[in-house]
Design an enzyme around this catalytic site. Structure first.
Site, PDB file in Angstrom:
ATOM      1  N   ILE A   1      -8.286  -3.200   0.122  1.00  0.00           N
ATOM      2  CA  ILE A   1      -7.885  -3.557  -1.249  1.00  0.00           C
ATOM      3  C   ILE A   1      -7.722  -5.069  -1.431  1.00  0.00           C
ATOM      4  O   ILE A   1      -7.865  -5.577  -2.538  1.00  0.00           O
ATOM      5  CB  ILE A   1      -6.596  -2.790  -1.655  1.00  0.00           C
ATOM      6  CG1 ILE A   1      -6.439  -2.764  -3.174  1.00  0.00           C
ATOM      7  CG2 ILE A   1      -5.367  -3.373  -0.976  1.00  0.00           C
ATOM      8  CD1 ILE A   1      -5.393  -1.786  -3.672  1.00  0.00           C
TER       9      ILE A   1
ATOM     10  N   VAL B   1      -0.734  -1.012   3.825  1.00  0.00           N
ATOM     11  CA  VAL B   1      -1.324  -1.841   2.775  1.00  0.00           C
ATOM     12  C   VAL B   1      -0.366  -2.971   2.370  1.00  0.00           C
ATOM     13  O   VAL B   1      -0.803  -4.062   1.991  1.00  0.00           O
ATOM     14  CB  VAL B   1      -1.761  -0.946   1.588  1.00  0.00           C
ATOM     15  CG1 VAL B   1      -0.597  -0.432   0.793  1.00  0.00           C
ATOM     16  CG2 VAL B   1      -2.758  -1.662   0.711  1.00  0.00           C
ATOM     17  N   ASP B   2       0.921  -2.730   2.482  1.00  0.00           N
ATOM     18  CA  ASP B   2       1.927  -3.750   2.170  1.00  0.00           C
ATOM     19  C   ASP B   2       1.733  -4.976   3.079  1.00  0.00           C
ATOM     20  O   ASP B   2       1.680  -6.127   2.605  1.00  0.00           O
ATOM     21  CB  ASP B   2       3.317  -3.119   2.389  1.00  0.00           C
ATOM     22  CG  ASP B   2       4.450  -3.859   1.710  1.00  0.00           C
ATOM     23  OD1 ASP B   2       4.178  -4.854   1.009  1.00  0.00           O
ATOM     24  OD2 ASP B   2       5.605  -3.437   1.874  1.00  0.00           O
TER      25      ASP B   2
ATOM     26  N   THR C   1       0.861   7.930   0.821  1.00  0.00           N
ATOM     27  CA  THR C   1       0.119   8.874   1.666  1.00  0.00           C
ATOM     28  C   THR C   1      -0.180   8.326   3.066  1.00  0.00           C
ATOM     29  O   THR C   1      -0.890   8.966   3.835  1.00  0.00           O
ATOM     30  CB  THR C   1      -1.204   9.305   1.004  1.00  0.00           C
ATOM     31  OG1 THR C   1      -2.057   8.171   0.863  1.00  0.00           O
ATOM     32  CG2 THR C   1      -0.951   9.934  -0.352  1.00  0.00           C
TER      33      THR C   1
ATOM     34  N   TYR D   1       4.486   6.912   4.592  1.00  0.00           N
ATOM     35  CA  TYR D   1       5.461   7.783   3.933  1.00  0.00           C
ATOM     36  C   TYR D   1       5.073   9.261   3.955  1.00  0.00           C
ATOM     37  O   TYR D   1       5.866  10.111   3.539  1.00  0.00           O
ATOM     38  CB  TYR D   1       5.722   7.312   2.498  1.00  0.00           C
ATOM     39  CG  TYR D   1       6.713   6.162   2.405  1.00  0.00           C
ATOM     40  CD1 TYR D   1       7.321   5.625   3.547  1.00  0.00           C
ATOM     41  CD2 TYR D   1       7.055   5.603   1.183  1.00  0.00           C
ATOM     42  CE1 TYR D   1       8.225   4.578   3.462  1.00  0.00           C
ATOM     43  CE2 TYR D   1       7.968   4.554   1.096  1.00  0.00           C
ATOM     44  CZ  TYR D   1       8.542   4.038   2.232  1.00  0.00           C
ATOM     45  OH  TYR D   1       9.445   3.000   2.137  1.00  0.00           O
TER      46      TYR D   1
END
Ligand code: APR
Length: 183
Positions: free
Chosen positions: A19, A41-42, A127, A130
């Protein structure tokens, strides 16, 4: 700053990519309640954006409840904003997880439209670390995206779900094909 961008055609799409490499007016991040950064992704978004993201989060916000979202600039990302949305940690599905996930998407897309964004990229919130089952998460994500695009007077034109793996992309594509297009 640049004008709002869209890639045609508008609507809801799903692609496989990192992303942090896809240009958009706003990039949604799958954050935690402390807005403290993390893995997944963070971590990727913070690394690619650079330290200004964390500096702004610390200055402007004192965390964010599950189901909520906050907005910052985007540092070095090819975007105007990052929207940090906090999805739920999956327990057993009986603790309001679907409603909290829906709320995280709804608040994220509301912030995007408040800030005049036309194009938004979005990961599959909750997903990964978490543990929210992706088959249950994808319909929620797509319903909220279609509903945000259909809202009267919205600036939003294009919402692209950016999945990291082929199996995740297949779930989103299947779910999209089973839905009517945004009106
Ligand atoms: N681009 C797109 N998708 C990615 C990328 C990337 N660079 N990196 C990971 N993903 C995918 C994962 O494969 C998963 O499908 O993003 C989805 C969400 O996974 P996580 O990042 O683990 O997010 P989540 O499940 O919401 O957990 C949030 O993880 O990183 C921490 O700080 C974050 O504590 C929070 C928790």
């Amino acid at each position: 700053m640049s004008e709002p961008r869209t890639a045609s055609p508008g609507g809801v799409h799903a692609i496989r990519a990192d992303i942090t490499t896809v240009a958009a007016d706003a990039v949604v991040n799958a954050a935690n309640q402390h807005l403290a950064g993390g893995g997944g992704v963070d971590g990727a978004i913070h690394r690619a954006a650079g330290p200004s993201l964390m500096a702004e989060l610390r200055e402007r916000y004192d965390g964010c409840p599950t189901g909520g979202a906050v907005i910052t600039g985007a540092g070095r990302l090819d975007a105007r904003h990052v929207i940090h949305a906090v999805g739920p940690r999956w327990r057993d599905g009986e603790h309001g997880e679907p409603e909290k996930l829906r709320s995280a998407y709804r608040n994220a897309f509301a912030l995007a439209t408040e800030h005049g964004c036309a194009s938004v990229t979005c990961p599959s919130i909750s997903t990964g670390i978490y543990g929210f089952p992706i088959e249950a998460a994808a319909p929620i994500a797509i319903e909220e995206a279609l509903s945000a695009l259909a809202a009267p007077n919205t600036s939003l034109e294009l919402i692209t779900f950016v999945l990291f793996s082929e199996p995740d992309l297949a779930v989103f594509r299947r779910t999209l094909e089973a839905r009517p297009p945004a009106s």
